[in-house]
Write a protein that holds these residues in place. Sequence first.
Motif, short mmCIF file in Angstrom:
data_model
loop_
_atom_site.label_atom_id
_atom_site.label_comp_id
_atom_site.label_asym_id
_atom_site.label_seq_id
_atom_site.Cartn_x
_atom_site.Cartn_y
_atom_site.Cartn_z
N ALA A 26 0.84 -1.20 0.00
CA ALA A 26 0.00 0.00 0.00
C ALA A 26 0.88 1.25 0.00
CB ALA A 26 -0.91 0.00 1.23
N ARG A 27 1.93 1.23 0.81
CA ARG A 27 2.83 2.38 0.88
C ARG A 27 3.50 2.64 -0.46
NH1 ARG A 27 7.88 2.44 5.03
NH2 ARG A 27 8.57 0.80 3.61
N ALA A 28 3.90 1.53 -1.12
CA ALA A 28 4.58 1.69 -2.41
C ALA A 28 3.62 2.25 -3.47
CB ALA A 28 5.15 0.35 -2.86
N LEU A 29 2.32 1.98 -3.31
CA LEU A 29 1.34 2.43 -4.29
C LEU A 29 0.83 3.84 -4.00
CD1 LEU A 29 -0.74 -0.86 -4.58
CD2 LEU A 29 0.35 0.30 -6.52
N ALA A 30 1.31 4.44 -2.90
CA ALA A 30 0.68 5.65 -2.35
C ALA A 30 0.44 6.75 -3.37
CB ALA A 30 1.48 6.18 -1.17
N VAL A 31 1.45 7.12 -4.14
CA VAL A 31 1.25 8.27 -5.04
C VAL A 31 0.94 7.81 -6.46
CG1 VAL A 31 2.59 9.88 -3.66
CG2 VAL A 31 3.74 8.52 -5.39
N ASP A 32 0.36 6.59 -6.55
CA ASP A 32 -0.11 6.10 -7.83
C ASP A 32 1.01 6.07 -8.88
OD1 ASP A 32 -2.18 5.00 -9.12
OD2 ASP A 32 -3.09 6.87 -9.79
N PRO A 33 2.11 5.40 -8.57
CA PRO A 33 3.23 5.39 -9.51
C PRO A 33 2.88 4.55 -10.74
CG PRO A 33 3.65 3.87 -7.73
CD PRO A 33 2.38 4.57 -7.38
N LYS A 34 3.41 4.92 -11.88
CA LYS A 34 3.13 4.16 -13.10
C LYS A 34 3.91 2.85 -13.11
CE LYS A 34 2.00 7.74 -16.43
NZ LYS A 34 2.52 8.48 -17.59
N ILE A 35 5.03 2.85 -12.39
CA ILE A 35 5.88 1.66 -12.37
C ILE A 35 6.04 1.20 -10.92
CG2 ILE A 35 8.22 0.79 -12.79
CD1 ILE A 35 8.44 2.84 -15.05
N MET A 36 5.91 -0.12 -10.71
CA MET A 36 6.13 -0.69 -9.38
C MET A 36 7.28 -1.68 -9.45
SD MET A 36 4.03 -0.05 -6.72
CE MET A 36 3.62 -1.54 -5.84
N LEU A 37 8.24 -1.52 -8.56
CA LEU A 37 9.35 -2.47 -8.47
C LEU A 37 9.14 -3.31 -7.21
CD1 LEU A 37 12.32 -0.05 -9.24
CD2 LEU A 37 10.97 -1.41 -10.86
N LEU A 38 9.14 -4.62 -7.36
CA LEU A 38 8.88 -5.50 -6.21
C LEU A 38 10.00 -6.52 -6.10
CD1 LEU A 38 5.60 -5.57 -7.89
CD2 LEU A 38 5.44 -5.22 -5.44
N ASP A 39 10.76 -6.45 -5.01
CA ASP A 39 11.92 -7.32 -4.84
C ASP A 39 11.58 -8.46 -3.87
OD1 ASP A 39 14.34 -8.51 -4.78
OD2 ASP A 39 15.46 -6.73 -4.13
N GLU A 40 11.19 -9.60 -4.41
CA GLU A 40 10.78 -10.76 -3.62
C GLU A 40 9.89 -10.37 -2.44
OE1 GLU A 40 13.24 -14.06 -3.14
OE2 GLU A 40 14.93 -13.23 -4.24
N PRO A 41 8.80 -9.65 -2.71
CA PRO A 41 8.01 -9.14 -1.58
C PRO A 41 7.39 -10.25 -0.74
CG PRO A 41 6.83 -8.82 -3.64
CD PRO A 41 8.21 -9.29 -4.00
N PHE A 42 7.19 -11.44 -1.32
CA PHE A 42 6.54 -12.50 -0.55
C PHE A 42 7.53 -13.57 -0.10
CE2 PHE A 42 3.01 -11.41 -3.75
CZ PHE A 42 2.69 -10.27 -3.03
N GLY A 43 8.82 -13.26 -0.20
CA GLY A 43 9.86 -14.24 0.07
C GLY A 43 9.85 -14.79 1.49
N ALA A 44 9.38 -13.97 2.45
CA ALA A 44 9.45 -14.41 3.86
C ALA A 44 8.08 -14.76 4.40
CB ALA A 44 10.10 -13.31 4.70
N ILE A 45 7.14 -15.06 3.50
CA ILE A 45 5.76 -15.27 3.95
C ILE A 45 5.36 -16.74 3.73
CG2 ILE A 45 3.38 -14.68 3.36
CD1 ILE A 45 4.48 -11.79 2.99
N ASP A 46 4.60 -17.28 4.68
CA ASP A 46 4.26 -18.71 4.62
C ASP A 46 3.43 -19.03 3.37
OD1 ASP A 46 1.20 -18.97 5.39
OD2 ASP A 46 2.08 -17.36 6.57
N ALA A 47 3.40 -20.32 3.02
CA ALA A 47 2.88 -20.74 1.72
C ALA A 47 1.43 -20.31 1.48
CB ALA A 47 3.01 -22.26 1.59
N ILE A 48 0.58 -20.43 2.51
CA ILE A 48 -0.84 -20.13 2.31
C ILE A 48 -1.06 -18.64 2.09
CG2 ILE A 48 -3.11 -20.19 3.41
CD1 ILE A 48 -2.18 -22.77 4.81
N ASN A 49 -0.48 -17.83 2.98
CA ASN A 49 -0.59 -16.38 2.83
C ASN A 49 0.03 -15.91 1.53
OD1 ASN A 49 -1.92 -14.87 4.93
ND2 ASN A 49 -0.49 -15.91 6.30
#
Lengths: 207, 259
Positions: free
Chosen positions: B156-179
Amino acid sequence: MELIQFAHRNYNLLLRALSEHIQMVLVALVLSVILAGLLTVLAMLFKRLGTFITYLFSVIYSIPSIALFALMIPVLGLGRNTAITVLVLYNQFILLRNFITGFNEVDHAAVEAATGMGMTRIQIIFKVRLPLSLKPIFVGIRLALVSTIAIAVIAAFIGAGGIGLLVTIGLETNNNNRILWGIILSVGLGLATNAVLELVEKRIKQK
Amino acid sequence: MMENAAVAIEYRNVSKCFKGAGYNAVDDVSLSINEGEFITILGSSGSGKTTLLRMTNRLLDPDAGNIILFGENICDANPVQVRRRIGYAIQQVGLFPHMTVAQNIAVVPKLLKWDKERIDNRVRELTELAGLKPDEFLHRYPAQLSGGQQQRIGLARALAVDPKIMLLDEPFGAIDAINRLNLQDELKRIHGGLKKTFLFVTHDINEALKLGTRVAVMNEGRVCQFDTPENIAKNPADGFVESLIHSCRQQEKFWEGLV
Protein backbone atom coordinates in the motif's frame (compact mmCIF):
# COMPACT_ATOMS: atom_id res chain seq x y z
CA MET A 1 29.93 13.86 63.27
CA GLU A 2 32.46 16.51 62.48
CA LEU A 3 31.39 16.33 58.83
CA ILE A 4 27.76 17.01 59.67
CA GLN A 5 28.72 19.92 61.91
CA PHE A 6 30.82 21.35 59.07
CA ALA A 7 27.88 21.11 56.73
CA HIS A 8 25.63 22.75 59.27
CA ARG A 9 28.01 25.68 59.67
CA ASN A 10 28.80 26.04 55.96
CA TYR A 11 25.39 25.25 54.57
CA ASN A 12 25.45 28.20 52.15
CA LEU A 13 28.94 27.45 50.93
CA LEU A 14 28.06 23.88 50.01
CA LEU A 15 24.81 24.87 48.36
CA ARG A 16 26.51 27.52 46.28
CA ALA A 17 29.24 25.10 45.19
CA LEU A 18 26.60 22.60 44.17
CA SER A 19 24.49 25.07 42.22
CA GLU A 20 27.54 26.55 40.45
CA HIS A 21 28.57 23.05 39.53
CA ILE A 22 25.17 22.08 38.19
CA GLN A 23 24.99 25.28 36.13
CA MET A 24 28.42 24.73 34.60
CA VAL A 25 27.62 21.10 33.80
CA LEU A 26 24.23 21.90 32.24
CA VAL A 27 25.60 24.68 30.04
CA ALA A 28 28.41 22.36 28.92
CA LEU A 29 25.93 19.56 28.25
CA VAL A 30 23.56 21.65 26.15
CA LEU A 31 26.44 23.03 24.06
CA SER A 32 27.95 19.53 23.76
CA VAL A 33 24.72 17.98 22.49
CA ILE A 34 24.21 20.76 19.93
CA LEU A 35 27.78 20.45 18.64
CA ALA A 36 27.67 16.65 18.62
CA GLY A 37 24.35 16.72 16.79
CA LEU A 38 25.77 18.95 14.05
CA LEU A 39 28.91 16.83 13.78
CA THR A 40 26.83 13.64 13.59
CA VAL A 41 24.83 15.01 10.66
CA LEU A 42 28.09 15.97 8.93
CA ALA A 43 29.52 12.53 9.66
CA MET A 44 26.45 10.86 8.16
CA LEU A 45 26.71 12.96 5.00
CA PHE A 46 30.48 12.68 4.58
CA LYS A 47 31.77 9.29 5.73
CA ARG A 48 35.47 10.19 5.61
CA LEU A 49 34.99 13.41 7.52
CA GLY A 50 33.08 11.38 10.11
CA THR A 51 35.97 8.96 10.57
CA PHE A 52 38.36 11.90 10.91
CA ILE A 53 36.17 13.71 13.44
CA THR A 54 35.76 10.66 15.69
CA TYR A 55 39.51 10.01 15.50
CA LEU A 56 40.30 13.63 16.40
CA PHE A 57 38.01 13.61 19.43
CA SER A 58 39.28 10.23 20.60
CA VAL A 59 42.76 11.77 20.70
CA ILE A 60 41.48 14.79 22.65
CA TYR A 61 39.61 12.45 24.99
CA SER A 62 42.85 10.65 25.81
CA ILE A 63 44.53 13.86 27.05
CA PRO A 64 44.42 14.01 30.87
CA SER A 65 41.89 16.64 31.89
CA ILE A 66 44.24 18.69 34.02
CA ALA A 67 46.64 18.99 31.07
CA LEU A 68 43.87 20.03 28.70
CA PHE A 69 42.65 22.67 31.15
CA ALA A 70 46.22 23.97 31.41
CA LEU A 71 46.63 23.93 27.62
CA MET A 72 43.54 26.09 27.20
CA ILE A 73 44.61 28.82 29.61
CA PRO A 74 46.94 30.64 27.15
CA VAL A 75 44.18 30.51 24.51
CA LEU A 76 41.07 31.34 26.48
CA GLY A 77 42.34 32.49 29.88
CA LEU A 78 41.12 31.38 33.27
CA GLY A 79 37.53 30.93 34.32
CA ARG A 80 34.26 29.21 33.70
CA ASN A 81 34.09 29.65 29.93
CA THR A 82 37.42 27.91 29.46
CA ALA A 83 36.22 25.10 31.68
CA ILE A 84 33.00 24.75 29.68
CA THR A 85 34.98 24.65 26.42
CA VAL A 86 37.11 21.80 27.71
CA LEU A 87 34.07 19.91 28.99
CA VAL A 88 32.40 20.28 25.59
CA LEU A 89 35.52 18.92 23.89
CA TYR A 90 35.63 15.90 26.20
CA ASN A 91 31.97 15.16 25.67
CA GLN A 92 32.28 15.02 21.90
CA PHE A 93 33.97 11.64 21.94
CA ILE A 94 31.33 10.02 24.15
CA LEU A 95 28.39 11.65 22.37
CA LEU A 96 29.63 11.17 18.81
CA ARG A 97 30.39 7.51 19.36
CA ASN A 98 26.90 6.85 20.65
CA PHE A 99 25.12 9.10 18.15
CA ILE A 100 26.95 7.83 15.06
CA THR A 101 26.75 4.18 16.09
CA GLY A 102 23.05 4.61 16.81
CA PHE A 103 22.40 6.26 13.46
CA ASN A 104 24.34 3.58 11.60
CA GLU A 105 22.66 0.67 13.34
CA VAL A 106 19.13 1.67 12.40
CA ASP A 107 17.30 -1.22 10.69
CA HIS A 108 18.81 -1.51 7.24
CA ALA A 109 15.46 -2.35 5.62
CA ALA A 110 13.91 0.91 6.87
CA VAL A 111 16.76 2.92 5.35
CA GLU A 112 16.58 0.95 2.10
CA ALA A 113 12.82 1.53 1.90
CA ALA A 114 13.22 5.22 2.70
CA THR A 115 15.85 5.62 -0.02
CA GLY A 116 13.75 3.70 -2.52
CA MET A 117 10.73 5.86 -1.75
CA GLY A 118 12.66 8.97 -2.66
CA MET A 119 13.73 10.49 0.65
CA THR A 120 16.81 12.69 0.40
CA ARG A 121 19.78 11.82 2.60
CA ILE A 122 18.92 14.68 4.96
CA GLN A 123 15.31 13.48 5.19
CA ILE A 124 16.50 9.97 5.98
CA ILE A 125 18.72 11.34 8.75
CA PHE A 126 15.97 13.37 10.40
CA LYS A 127 12.84 11.32 9.66
CA VAL A 128 14.20 7.79 9.94
CA ARG A 129 17.60 7.57 11.61
CA LEU A 130 17.05 10.15 14.35
CA PRO A 131 13.69 8.89 15.68
CA LEU A 132 14.97 5.31 15.58
CA SER A 133 18.15 6.20 17.51
CA LEU A 134 16.59 7.79 20.59
CA LYS A 135 17.88 5.05 22.86
CA PRO A 136 21.60 5.25 21.99
CA ILE A 137 21.33 9.05 21.90
CA PHE A 138 19.99 9.03 25.41
CA VAL A 139 22.65 6.59 26.63
CA GLY A 140 25.31 8.91 25.18
CA ILE A 141 23.84 11.91 26.96
CA ARG A 142 23.71 10.04 30.26
CA LEU A 143 27.33 8.91 30.03
CA ALA A 144 28.47 12.39 28.99
CA LEU A 145 26.58 14.02 31.85
CA VAL A 146 28.03 11.73 34.50
CA SER A 147 31.57 12.12 33.19
CA THR A 148 31.14 15.91 32.94
CA ILE A 149 30.10 16.10 36.59
CA ALA A 150 33.38 14.42 37.56
CA ILE A 151 35.68 16.29 35.17
CA ALA A 152 34.13 19.63 36.10
CA VAL A 153 35.52 19.14 39.64
CA ILE A 154 39.03 19.49 38.18
CA ALA A 155 37.98 22.76 36.52
CA ALA A 156 38.25 24.56 39.86
CA PHE A 157 42.03 24.59 39.28
CA ILE A 158 41.49 27.14 36.52
CA GLY A 159 39.04 29.20 38.52
CA ALA A 160 35.73 27.80 37.33
CA GLY A 161 34.27 27.44 40.83
CA GLY A 162 31.79 24.72 41.65
CA ILE A 163 32.31 21.65 43.80
CA GLY A 164 35.98 21.56 42.84
CA LEU A 165 36.53 24.79 44.72
CA LEU A 166 35.76 22.96 47.97
CA VAL A 167 38.50 20.49 47.15
CA THR A 168 41.12 23.01 46.03
CA ILE A 169 40.60 25.32 49.01
CA GLY A 170 40.46 22.28 51.26
CA LEU A 171 43.85 21.21 49.94
CA GLU A 172 45.35 24.67 50.39
CA THR A 173 44.05 25.13 53.91
CA ASN A 174 44.51 21.52 54.88
CA ASN A 175 40.82 21.22 55.64
CA ASN A 176 39.77 17.59 55.29
CA ASN A 177 36.10 18.35 55.86
CA ARG A 178 36.01 20.55 52.79
CA ILE A 179 37.76 17.94 50.68
CA LEU A 180 35.44 15.18 51.87
CA TRP A 181 32.35 17.26 51.20
CA GLY A 182 33.64 18.02 47.73
CA ILE A 183 33.95 14.31 47.07
CA ILE A 184 30.57 13.50 48.62
CA LEU A 185 28.79 16.15 46.59
CA SER A 186 30.36 15.24 43.26
CA VAL A 187 29.89 11.49 43.69
CA GLY A 188 26.36 12.00 45.02
CA LEU A 189 25.44 14.28 42.14
CA GLY A 190 26.85 11.81 39.65
CA LEU A 191 25.02 8.82 41.14
CA ALA A 192 21.73 10.68 41.49
CA THR A 193 21.88 11.96 37.91
CA ASN A 194 22.70 8.52 36.61
CA ALA A 195 19.83 6.93 38.53
CA VAL A 196 17.28 9.48 37.34
CA LEU A 197 18.39 9.21 33.71
CA GLU A 198 18.33 5.42 33.83
CA LEU A 199 14.70 5.62 34.90
CA VAL A 200 13.90 7.94 32.00
CA GLU A 201 15.76 5.59 29.67
CA LYS A 202 13.57 2.68 30.75
CA ARG A 203 10.52 4.77 29.97
CA ILE A 204 11.82 5.37 26.45
CA LYS A 205 12.45 1.66 25.99
CA GLN A 206 8.90 0.79 27.03
CA LYS A 207 7.43 3.14 24.44
CA MET B 1 -0.77 -8.94 -25.88
CA MET B 2 -1.25 -5.22 -25.87
CA GLU B 3 -0.89 -3.55 -29.21
CA ASN B 4 0.64 -0.09 -29.55
CA ALA B 5 1.26 0.16 -25.83
CA ALA B 6 3.84 2.73 -24.77
CA VAL B 7 7.23 1.40 -23.78
CA ALA B 8 7.43 1.84 -20.00
CA ILE B 9 10.91 0.55 -19.26
CA GLU B 10 13.76 0.00 -21.65
CA TYR B 11 17.15 -1.42 -20.73
CA ARG B 12 19.77 -0.75 -23.39
CA ASN B 13 22.94 -2.81 -23.06
CA VAL B 14 22.97 -2.37 -19.29
CA SER B 15 25.98 -3.72 -17.37
CA LYS B 16 26.98 -3.46 -13.76
CA CYS B 17 30.21 -4.62 -12.15
CA PHE B 18 30.63 -4.33 -8.39
CA LYS B 19 33.93 -3.05 -7.07
CA GLY B 20 36.38 -5.88 -6.56
CA ALA B 21 34.29 -8.45 -8.44
CA GLY B 22 35.93 -9.89 -11.52
CA TYR B 23 32.67 -10.35 -13.40
CA ASN B 24 29.57 -8.37 -14.34
CA ALA B 25 26.67 -8.77 -11.90
CA VAL B 26 24.45 -7.62 -14.76
CA ASP B 27 25.95 -8.31 -18.16
CA ASP B 28 24.78 -6.45 -21.27
CA VAL B 29 21.05 -6.70 -20.61
CA SER B 30 18.62 -5.27 -23.17
CA LEU B 31 14.90 -5.53 -22.51
CA SER B 32 11.86 -3.58 -23.57
CA ILE B 33 8.82 -3.61 -21.29
CA ASN B 34 5.44 -2.22 -22.31
CA GLU B 35 3.14 -0.18 -20.15
CA GLY B 36 0.70 -2.35 -18.21
CA GLU B 37 2.80 -5.53 -18.32
CA PHE B 38 3.46 -7.64 -15.25
CA ILE B 39 7.05 -8.74 -15.71
CA THR B 40 8.59 -11.28 -13.39
CA ILE B 41 12.37 -11.62 -13.26
CA LEU B 42 13.30 -15.15 -12.32
CA GLY B 43 16.76 -16.20 -11.22
CA SER B 44 18.70 -17.80 -8.39
CA SER B 45 20.73 -15.74 -5.95
CA GLY B 46 23.65 -14.05 -7.68
CA SER B 47 21.87 -14.03 -11.04
CA GLY B 48 21.77 -10.22 -11.08
CA LYS B 49 17.98 -9.92 -10.87
CA THR B 50 17.96 -7.64 -7.82
CA THR B 51 20.82 -5.58 -9.22
CA LEU B 52 18.83 -5.00 -12.41
CA LEU B 53 15.80 -3.96 -10.37
CA ARG B 54 17.79 -1.61 -8.14
CA MET B 55 19.24 0.14 -11.17
CA THR B 56 15.71 0.90 -12.33
CA ASN B 57 15.14 3.42 -9.53
CA ARG B 58 18.77 4.44 -9.32
CA LEU B 59 19.56 2.76 -6.04
CA LEU B 60 22.47 1.55 -8.16
CA ASP B 61 23.92 3.13 -11.28
CA PRO B 62 24.90 1.02 -14.27
CA ASP B 63 28.54 1.03 -15.42
CA ALA B 64 27.44 0.82 -19.03
CA GLY B 65 24.23 1.21 -20.96
CA ASN B 66 21.09 3.26 -20.44
CA ILE B 67 17.77 2.81 -18.70
CA ILE B 68 14.83 4.66 -20.21
CA LEU B 69 11.52 5.10 -18.39
CA PHE B 70 8.69 6.41 -20.59
CA GLY B 71 11.19 7.94 -22.98
CA GLU B 72 13.28 9.62 -20.29
CA ASN B 73 16.86 8.48 -19.78
CA ILE B 74 17.02 8.22 -15.98
CA CYS B 75 20.80 8.11 -15.92
CA ASP B 76 20.71 11.90 -16.37
CA ALA B 77 17.82 12.52 -13.97
CA ASN B 78 17.81 13.41 -10.30
CA PRO B 79 17.67 10.05 -8.45
CA VAL B 80 15.35 11.35 -5.72
CA GLN B 81 12.83 12.59 -8.28
CA VAL B 82 13.02 9.30 -10.19
CA ARG B 83 12.36 7.28 -7.03
CA ARG B 84 9.33 9.31 -6.00
CA ARG B 85 7.62 8.38 -9.24
CA ILE B 86 8.29 4.65 -8.80
CA GLY B 87 6.77 2.30 -6.22
CA TYR B 88 9.28 0.11 -4.38
CA ALA B 89 8.56 -2.86 -2.14
CA ILE B 90 11.14 -5.24 -0.68
CA GLN B 91 11.14 -8.60 1.08
CA GLN B 92 12.12 -7.10 4.45
CA VAL B 93 9.25 -4.60 3.97
CA GLY B 94 11.08 -1.88 5.90
CA LEU B 95 8.04 -0.27 7.50
CA PHE B 96 9.12 2.54 9.81
CA PRO B 97 8.67 1.12 13.33
CA HIS B 98 8.15 4.57 14.90
CA MET B 99 5.21 5.41 12.64
CA THR B 100 1.67 4.04 12.58
CA VAL B 101 0.33 2.21 9.54
CA ALA B 102 -1.38 5.42 8.40
CA GLN B 103 1.82 7.46 8.79
CA ASN B 104 3.82 4.83 6.95
CA ILE B 105 1.53 4.90 3.95
CA ALA B 106 1.50 8.70 4.01
CA VAL B 107 5.27 9.13 3.77
CA VAL B 108 5.63 9.87 0.06
CA PRO B 109 2.39 11.90 -0.24
CA LYS B 110 3.75 14.05 2.58
CA LEU B 111 7.11 14.41 0.82
CA LEU B 112 5.13 15.61 -2.21
CA LYS B 113 3.18 18.01 0.07
CA TRP B 114 -0.32 16.71 -0.59
CA ASP B 115 -2.97 18.34 1.59
CA LYS B 116 -4.19 16.48 4.65
CA GLU B 117 -7.62 15.50 3.37
CA ARG B 118 -6.24 14.05 0.17
CA ILE B 119 -3.67 12.05 2.17
CA ASP B 120 -6.30 10.73 4.62
CA ASN B 121 -8.57 9.60 1.80
CA ARG B 122 -5.73 7.98 -0.08
CA VAL B 123 -4.51 6.13 3.01
CA ARG B 124 -7.95 4.61 3.65
CA GLU B 125 -8.40 3.70 0.02
CA LEU B 126 -5.01 1.97 -0.13
CA THR B 127 -5.53 0.07 3.11
CA GLU B 128 -8.75 -1.36 1.66
CA LEU B 129 -7.03 -2.11 -1.63
CA ALA B 130 -4.42 -4.07 0.32
CA GLY B 131 -7.22 -6.12 1.88
CA LEU B 132 -7.17 -4.67 5.40
CA LYS B 133 -9.88 -2.78 7.32
CA PRO B 134 -8.79 0.86 7.77
CA ASP B 135 -10.52 1.41 11.13
CA GLU B 136 -8.87 -1.66 12.55
CA PHE B 137 -5.35 -1.14 11.24
CA LEU B 138 -4.54 2.52 10.55
CA HIS B 139 -3.53 3.35 14.11
CA ARG B 140 -1.45 0.27 14.74
CA TYR B 141 2.33 0.18 14.74
CA PRO B 142 4.20 -2.25 12.47
CA ALA B 143 5.20 -4.41 15.45
CA GLN B 144 1.50 -5.11 16.02
CA LEU B 145 1.06 -6.64 12.55
CA SER B 146 1.72 -10.17 11.26
CA GLY B 147 4.31 -10.65 8.51
CA GLY B 148 1.63 -10.89 5.84
CA GLN B 149 -0.15 -7.78 7.09
CA GLN B 150 3.15 -5.87 7.15
CA GLN B 151 3.78 -6.78 3.53
CA ARG B 152 0.26 -5.67 2.58
CA ILE B 153 0.97 -2.28 4.16
CA GLY B 154 4.36 -2.25 2.43
CA LEU B 155 2.57 -2.67 -0.90
CA ALA B 156 0.00 0.00 0.00
CA ARG B 157 2.83 2.38 0.88
CA ALA B 158 4.58 1.69 -2.41
CA LEU B 159 1.34 2.43 -4.29
CA ALA B 160 0.68 5.65 -2.35
CA VAL B 161 1.25 8.27 -5.04
CA ASP B 162 -0.11 6.10 -7.83
CA PRO B 163 3.23 5.39 -9.51
CA LYS B 164 3.13 4.16 -13.10
CA ILE B 165 5.88 1.66 -12.37
CA MET B 166 6.13 -0.69 -9.38
CA LEU B 167 9.35 -2.47 -8.47
CA LEU B 168 8.88 -5.50 -6.21
CA ASP B 169 11.92 -7.32 -4.84
CA GLU B 170 10.78 -10.76 -3.62
CA PRO B 171 8.01 -9.14 -1.58
CA PHE B 172 6.54 -12.50 -0.55
CA GLY B 173 9.86 -14.24 0.07
CA ALA B 174 9.45 -14.41 3.86
CA ILE B 175 5.76 -15.27 3.95
CA ASP B 176 4.26 -18.71 4.62
CA ALA B 177 2.88 -20.74 1.72
CA ILE B 178 -0.84 -20.13 2.31
CA ASN B 179 -0.59 -16.38 2.83
CA ARG B 180 1.78 -16.26 -0.07
CA LEU B 181 -0.77 -17.72 -2.47
CA ASN B 182 -3.39 -15.25 -1.22
CA LEU B 183 -1.04 -12.33 -1.64
CA GLN B 184 -0.06 -13.45 -5.12
CA ASP B 185 -3.74 -13.57 -6.14
CA GLU B 186 -4.36 -10.14 -4.66
CA LEU B 187 -1.31 -8.65 -6.29
CA LYS B 188 -2.58 -9.94 -9.61
CA ARG B 189 -5.96 -8.40 -8.88
CA ILE B 190 -4.34 -5.07 -7.94
CA HIS B 191 -2.29 -5.07 -11.12
CA GLY B 192 -5.29 -5.90 -13.29
CA GLY B 193 -7.29 -3.07 -11.77
CA LEU B 194 -4.61 -0.42 -12.00
CA LYS B 195 -3.00 -0.92 -15.42
CA LYS B 196 0.43 -0.25 -13.99
CA THR B 197 3.73 -1.73 -15.07
CA PHE B 198 4.96 -4.23 -12.48
CA LEU B 199 8.50 -5.52 -12.26
CA PHE B 200 8.62 -8.43 -9.83
CA VAL B 201 11.81 -10.22 -8.82
CA THR B 202 11.59 -13.78 -7.49
CA HIS B 203 13.62 -16.97 -7.25
CA ASP B 204 10.43 -19.07 -7.19
CA ILE B 205 9.65 -20.45 -10.64
CA ASN B 206 6.00 -21.16 -9.76
CA GLU B 207 5.55 -17.59 -8.59
CA ALA B 208 7.28 -16.21 -11.66
CA LEU B 209 5.20 -18.22 -14.15
CA LYS B 210 1.95 -17.65 -12.26
CA LEU B 211 2.23 -13.87 -11.95
CA GLY B 212 4.12 -12.78 -15.06
CA THR B 213 2.53 -11.74 -18.32
CA ARG B 214 6.09 -12.21 -19.48
CA VAL B 215 9.00 -13.73 -17.60
CA ALA B 216 12.67 -12.78 -17.85
CA VAL B 217 14.87 -15.67 -16.76
CA MET B 218 18.28 -14.50 -15.55
CA ASN B 219 21.46 -16.45 -14.97
CA GLU B 220 24.97 -15.11 -14.28
CA GLY B 221 23.98 -11.54 -15.11
CA ARG B 222 22.38 -12.32 -18.47
CA VAL B 223 18.79 -12.71 -19.57
CA CYS B 224 18.52 -16.26 -20.95
CA GLN B 225 14.93 -15.94 -22.09
CA PHE B 226 12.27 -13.24 -22.07
CA ASP B 227 8.92 -14.61 -23.06
CA THR B 228 5.41 -15.54 -21.96
CA PRO B 229 5.11 -18.26 -19.31
CA GLU B 230 3.61 -20.64 -21.90
CA ASN B 231 6.49 -20.24 -24.33
CA ILE B 232 9.07 -20.61 -21.57
CA ALA B 233 7.45 -23.84 -20.42
CA LYS B 234 7.08 -25.15 -23.98
CA ASN B 235 10.31 -23.97 -25.58
CA PRO B 236 13.06 -23.35 -23.05
CA ALA B 237 15.73 -21.26 -24.79
CA ASP B 238 18.79 -22.91 -23.28
CA GLY B 239 20.04 -25.52 -20.86
CA PHE B 240 19.58 -23.31 -17.81
CA VAL B 241 15.90 -22.63 -18.48
CA GLU B 242 15.43 -26.29 -19.27
CA SER B 243 16.96 -27.31 -15.94
CA LEU B 244 14.63 -24.87 -14.13
CA ILE B 245 11.58 -26.40 -15.78
CA HIS B 246 12.97 -29.84 -15.10
CA SER B 247 13.41 -29.12 -11.38
CA CYS B 248 9.78 -28.03 -11.29
CA ARG B 249 8.62 -31.24 -12.96
CA GLN B 250 10.67 -33.26 -10.47
CA GLN B 251 8.73 -31.63 -7.67
CA GLU B 252 5.48 -32.51 -9.37
CA LYS B 253 6.56 -36.15 -9.51
CA PHE B 254 7.47 -36.01 -5.84
CA TRP B 255 3.93 -34.85 -5.08
CA GLU B 256 2.38 -37.50 -7.28
CA GLY B 257 4.38 -40.08 -5.37
CA LEU B 258 2.97 -38.84 -2.05
CA VAL B 259 -0.69 -38.76 -3.02
